[in-house]
Design a protein around this motif. Structure first.
Motif, short mmCIF file in Angstrom:
data_model
loop_
_atom_site.label_atom_id
_atom_site.label_comp_id
_atom_site.label_asym_id
_atom_site.label_seq_id
_atom_site.Cartn_x
_atom_site.Cartn_y
_atom_site.Cartn_z
N ASP A 90 -54.82 -2.90 -75.44
CA ASP A 90 -54.02 -2.92 -74.20
C ASP A 90 -53.21 -1.65 -73.98
O ASP A 90 -53.17 -1.12 -72.86
N ARG A 91 -52.55 -1.18 -75.02
CA ARG A 91 -51.64 -0.05 -74.81
C ARG A 91 -52.37 1.23 -74.43
O ARG A 91 -51.82 2.10 -73.78
N HIS A 92 -53.65 1.32 -74.79
CA HIS A 92 -54.42 2.52 -74.43
C HIS A 92 -54.88 2.50 -72.97
O HIS A 92 -55.20 3.55 -72.40
N LEU A 93 -54.91 1.30 -72.37
CA LEU A 93 -55.36 1.20 -70.99
C LEU A 93 -54.35 1.79 -70.01
O LEU A 93 -54.67 2.05 -68.86
N LYS A 94 -53.13 2.01 -70.49
CA LYS A 94 -52.09 2.62 -69.65
C LYS A 94 -52.19 4.14 -69.65
O LYS A 94 -51.42 4.82 -68.99
N THR A 95 -53.13 4.69 -70.42
CA THR A 95 -53.26 6.14 -70.59
C THR A 95 -54.66 6.59 -70.20
O THR A 95 -55.51 5.80 -69.80
N LYS A 96 -54.91 7.88 -70.38
CA LYS A 96 -56.24 8.42 -70.08
C LYS A 96 -57.30 7.91 -71.05
O LYS A 96 -58.51 8.12 -70.83
N ARG A 97 -56.88 7.22 -72.11
CA ARG A 97 -57.86 6.66 -73.05
C ARG A 97 -58.61 5.47 -72.48
O ARG A 97 -59.58 5.01 -73.08
N LYS A 98 -58.18 4.96 -71.36
CA LYS A 98 -58.82 3.79 -70.76
C LYS A 98 -60.34 3.95 -70.69
O LYS A 98 -61.09 3.02 -70.98
N ASP A 99 -60.82 5.12 -70.30
CA ASP A 99 -62.25 5.37 -70.15
C ASP A 99 -62.83 6.15 -71.33
O ASP A 99 -63.98 6.60 -71.28
N LYS A 100 -62.04 6.31 -72.37
CA LYS A 100 -62.53 6.97 -73.58
C LYS A 100 -63.37 5.99 -74.39
O LYS A 100 -63.11 4.79 -74.39
N ILE A 101 -64.39 6.48 -75.08
CA ILE A 101 -65.20 5.60 -75.92
C ILE A 101 -64.38 5.17 -77.14
O ILE A 101 -63.85 6.01 -77.88
#
Length: 421
Positions: A90-101
């Motif tokens: 969840d916490r990564h979805l607030k950042t540019k990591r959302k679309d990161k593999i």
């Protein structure tokens, strides 16, 4: 094979290159010593600083660490509220990591692979968590996971963590009796498995083994089965169900809010192999474990934001729990899961995967290195391994011959080796 000379008393020192040290999180022995001294002088302050890198629903209110000698129990971050699945997704979805593999899955067959972005992995975990909720599972329940190295294994682990269900992963190479013993000892009421698995040229009938185990496990209410191989399996009505059918049902919602759990709530139980007696269940709680795995992953492997990291372990072991799933995903890394073996279909399989995905950190066992060494250097040299920046070993101490071969042939005498035994 290249000739590697070992003197009876080794005293050589292999320094990282200046270019590696310049971009590393820890750039010199002096910086390492400083960090180490901080952890020794005031460990509570040191680990509090590391824990601040996680997202807490509520910060700890009591002492960061206590030790009860009567119960032989450590307590970390007392009063803190946290969720391991939230930390990994969840916490990564607030950042540019959302679309990161987040996960690259490489199948036993070289032609088979899949990737999951953090958003896609989040979606799959939420759906499966809702399947578990629909079956009545909740915080404190225990579920055994007996699966091959396929994406559903990581999804199942994170779905359990999301709900506060205690998972007990059983290595897919273990027998029906080994599975039975672990189910009974931890009082699991659910099992997640697969119809079968592939390992090189072999196939392993996991569902058949699970069925044998469950004959002696009357408390198991559900057995959820992933269709991996398509082999025929026996079916127990009202107990067995297919994973793909359950997640596709219209009443399974896409969102599942993570439980706000105590830092000292149990995340998982993992059993020792049983090679020196009865297998012993080792219990891991959330706050301290997540802090430790994320921190050690970052510093030991010097993970940088755009790197591709591969630990070849099985998630059935603690290395796989910590350094394929929880540590890398908490840090927002791209982590590779590998279903196969290092010599199938050819002895260069590891290096073919490194070349294919441009792996930067490669982490494996000395046993695997020694096995691959026997096939000669040419299998390594035919592949482009220039993406590698760091090598790691785990599982048992590495002997000098294997270390030097790993350093000179695989790492081309430019990749530092971290030994985590």
């Amino acid at each position: 094979m290249s000739k590697i000379e070992i003197t009876s008393k080794e005293a050589r020192v292999f320094h990282p290159s200046k270019s590696f040290a310049k971009q590393a999180h820890i750039k010199s022995p002096e910086e390492l010593q400083k960090l180490y001294q901080e952890s020794i002088r005031d460990p509570t302050a040191f680990w509090a600083k590391q824990a601040e890198q996680l997202d807490w629903f509520e910060k700890w209110t009591g002492p960061i660490h206590t030790w009860d000698p009567k119960e032989a129990r450590h307590t970390w971050f007392k009063g803190g509220k946290i969720n391991a699945s939230y930390q990994c997704l969840d916490r990564h979805l607030k950042t540019k990591r959302k679309d990161k593999i987040a996960i690259i899955w490489e199948g036993n067959d070289p032609k088979e692979s899949r990737t999951f972005t953090y958003q896609q992995l989040y979606d799959e975990v939420n759906k499966f968590a809702n399947v578990l909720k629909k079956f009545g599972y909740q915080k404190g329940d225990r579920i055994a996971i007996y699966m091959p190295m396929i994406p559903e294994l990581a999804i199942a682990v994170l779905a359990c963590a999301r709900l506060g269900i205690i998972h007990s992963v059983v290595f897919g190479g273990f027998s029906a009796d080994s599975l039975k013993d672990r189910i009974l000892d931890s009082d699991c009421t659910g099992v997640i498995t697969s119809d079968g698995s592939y390992r090189g040229t072999k196939s392993i009938p996991l569902k058949i083994n699970a069925d044998k185990a469950l004959k002696s496990c009357p408390n198991v209410r559900h057995c959820i089965v992933v269709k991996r191989t398509g082999i025929e399996v026996d079916w127990t009505a009202k107990r067995d169900s297919w994973w793909h059918e359950e997640v596709e049902k219209p009443d399974v919602q896409d969102k599942c809010e993570p439980e706000q759990l105590d830092a000292e709530d149990t995340l998982f139980i993992l059993y020792t192999s049983g090679s020196t007696g009865k297998p012993k269940g080792v219990l891991h709680t959330i706050g301290g474990y997540m802090t430790f795995t994320m921190t050690t992953f970052k510093y030991i492997f010097d993970y940088q934001e755009e790197d591709i990291y591969w630990c070849t372990a099985d998630i059935g072991w603690i290395t796989g729990h910590s350094y394929i799933v929880y540590g890398p995903l908490a840090a927002g890394a791209t982590s590779v899961m590998f279903e196969g073996v290092p010599t199938y279909p050819e002895p260069d399989r590891f290096w073919a995967v490194v070349e294919k995905w441009k792996i930067n950190q490669f982490y494996t066992a000395p046993t695997a290195i020694r096995a691959i060494m026997r096939h000669g250097d040419e299998w390594v040299r035919k592949r482009d391994l220039t993406s590698l920046k760091l090598l790691g070993t785990v599982g048992e101490p590495i002997n000098p011959e294997a270390w030097l071969w790993y350093y000179e042939v695989v790492g081309q005498s430019r990749c530092p080796i971290v030994d985590t035994c």
